[in-house]
Every structure is written in C-alpha cells, then in structure tokens.
Design a protein around this motif. Structure first.
Motif, PDB file in Angstrom:
ATOM      1  N   LEU A   9      -9.437  -0.593 -10.476  1.00  0.00           N
ATOM      2  CA  LEU A   9      -8.010  -0.601 -10.781  1.00  0.00           C
ATOM      3  C   LEU A   9      -7.568   0.685 -11.471  1.00  0.00           C
ATOM      4  O   LEU A   9      -6.493   1.216 -11.178  1.00  0.00           O
ATOM      5  CB  LEU A   9      -7.661  -1.820 -11.645  1.00  0.00           C
ATOM      6  N   LYS A  10      -8.410   1.209 -12.358  1.00  0.00           N
ATOM      7  CA  LYS A  10      -8.083   2.479 -13.017  1.00  0.00           C
ATOM      8  C   LYS A  10      -8.014   3.613 -11.997  1.00  0.00           C
ATOM      9  O   LYS A  10      -7.135   4.470 -12.068  1.00  0.00           O
ATOM     10  CB  LYS A  10      -9.112   2.800 -14.106  1.00  0.00           C
ATOM     11  N   LEU A  11      -8.959   3.618 -11.058  1.00  0.00           N
ATOM     12  CA  LEU A  11      -8.965   4.643 -10.016  1.00  0.00           C
ATOM     13  C   LEU A  11      -7.713   4.531  -9.143  1.00  0.00           C
ATOM     14  O   LEU A  11      -7.062   5.537  -8.842  1.00  0.00           O
ATOM     15  CB  LEU A  11     -10.227   4.500  -9.152  1.00  0.00           C
ATOM     16  N   GLN A  12      -7.349   3.304  -8.765  1.00  0.00           N
ATOM     17  CA  GLN A  12      -6.143   3.098  -7.965  1.00  0.00           C
ATOM     18  C   GLN A  12      -4.902   3.546  -8.737  1.00  0.00           C
ATOM     19  O   GLN A  12      -3.992   4.148  -8.161  1.00  0.00           O
ATOM     20  CB  GLN A  12      -6.009   1.629  -7.568  1.00  0.00           C
ATOM     21  N   LEU A  13      -4.869   3.267 -10.022  1.00  0.00           N
ATOM     22  CA  LEU A  13      -3.741   3.667 -10.855  1.00  0.00           C
ATOM     23  C   LEU A  13      -3.631   5.186 -10.933  1.00  0.00           C
ATOM     24  O   LEU A  13      -2.537   5.743 -10.810  1.00  0.00           O
ATOM     25  CB  LEU A  13      -3.902   3.071 -12.264  1.00  0.00           C
ATOM     26  N   LYS A  14      -4.770   5.860 -11.088  1.00  0.00           N
ATOM     27  CA  LYS A  14      -4.770   7.324 -11.137  1.00  0.00           C
ATOM     28  C   LYS A  14      -4.294   7.895  -9.805  1.00  0.00           C
ATOM     29  O   LYS A  14      -3.480   8.826  -9.770  1.00  0.00           O
ATOM     30  CB  LYS A  14      -6.158   7.849 -11.475  1.00  0.00           C
ATOM     31  N   GLU A  15      -4.790   7.339  -8.688  1.00  0.00           N
ATOM     32  CA  GLU A  15      -4.371   7.803  -7.369  1.00  0.00           C
ATOM     33  C   GLU A  15      -2.878   7.592  -7.174  1.00  0.00           C
ATOM     34  O   GLU A  15      -2.179   8.453  -6.638  1.00  0.00           O
ATOM     35  CB  GLU A  15      -5.155   7.072  -6.276  1.00  0.00           C
ATOM     36  N   ARG A  16      -2.374   6.474  -7.633  1.00  0.00           N
ATOM     37  CA  ARG A  16      -0.939   6.194  -7.513  1.00  0.00           C
ATOM     38  C   ARG A  16      -0.122   7.176  -8.335  1.00  0.00           C
ATOM     39  O   ARG A  16       0.881   7.716  -7.876  1.00  0.00           O
ATOM     40  CB  ARG A  16      -0.645   4.764  -7.958  1.00  0.00           C
ATOM     41  N   ASP A  17      -0.566   7.433  -9.567  1.00  0.00           N
ATOM     42  CA  ASP A  17       0.127   8.392 -10.427  1.00  0.00           C
ATOM     43  C   ASP A  17       0.114   9.795  -9.823  1.00  0.00           C
ATOM     44  O   ASP A  17       1.112  10.517  -9.883  1.00  0.00           O
ATOM     45  CB  ASP A  17      -0.482   8.403 -11.827  1.00  0.00           C
ATOM     46  N   ASP A  18      -1.022  10.182  -9.236  1.00  0.00           N
ATOM     47  CA  ASP A  18      -1.121  11.497  -8.577  1.00  0.00           C
ATOM     48  C   ASP A  18      -0.156  11.574  -7.395  1.00  0.00           C
ATOM     49  O   ASP A  18       0.512  12.593  -7.194  1.00  0.00           O
ATOM     50  CB  ASP A  18      -2.551  11.764  -8.101  1.00  0.00           C
ATOM     51  N   LEU A  19      -0.080  10.509  -6.613  1.00  0.00           N
ATOM     52  CA  LEU A  19       0.825  10.478  -5.469  1.00  0.00           C
ATOM     53  C   LEU A  19       2.275  10.561  -5.931  1.00  0.00           C
ATOM     54  O   LEU A  19       3.087  11.291  -5.334  1.00  0.00           O
ATOM     55  CB  LEU A  19       0.607   9.202  -4.653  1.00  0.00           C
TER      56      LEU A  19
END
Length: 79
Positions: free
Chosen positions: A37-47
């Motif tokens: 979930l942290k990785l998905q959150l980081k990817e979302r924030d980067d996007l």
C-alpha cells in the motif's frame, strides 16, 4: 438465570489470543500489505506530481498560443 448480555457474563468464550504461528503469519501479512500500500501510494503521488507538471506546461503553452493568436488578429494602424 441472568439476562445480562455483557461479555463478562457470556457463556461462550472467545480465544484470548491466536496461536503464536498464526500471530507471526498475521503480522507478516499485515507488514506485506502495508508495504504494498505504501508503494502504491508513492506511485500515485508521483503520478499526480507528473500530471500537475504536464498540466502547468500545457496551460503555459495554451496561454502563449492564445496571446500569439490575439496579436495576429489585430489590424495595423495605417497612418
């Protein structure tokens, strides 16, 4: 018999804690899920950051093109 339905007076008891192996498996599963979930959150924030930058560039380009179009439609003063 009492009609009290409090957990302390319940005749069916729940296990106080799961078995140690289950606890370790459960904790590892939670940690893994948390990492995902942290990785998905980081990817979302980067996007989101990338899309904001692209939006700003597009808006600047649109303003520049609109300004250029305004100038090209103006008539020159003959004098």
């Amino acid at each position: 018999q009492s009609t009290d339905m409090s957990p302390a007076s319940s005749t069916t008891s729940l296990p106080v804690s799961p078995l140690p192996e289950e606890t370790l498996f459960f904790k590892d599963g939670i940690k893994d899920e948390c990492s995902v979930l942290k990785l998905q959150l980081k990817e979302r924030d980067d996007l989101i950051a990338q899309l904001r930058e692209e939006l700003e560039k597009a808006q600047c380009l649109q303003k520049a093109l609109a300004s250029q179009a305004d100038k090209s439609t103006q008539t020159e003063l003959l004098g």
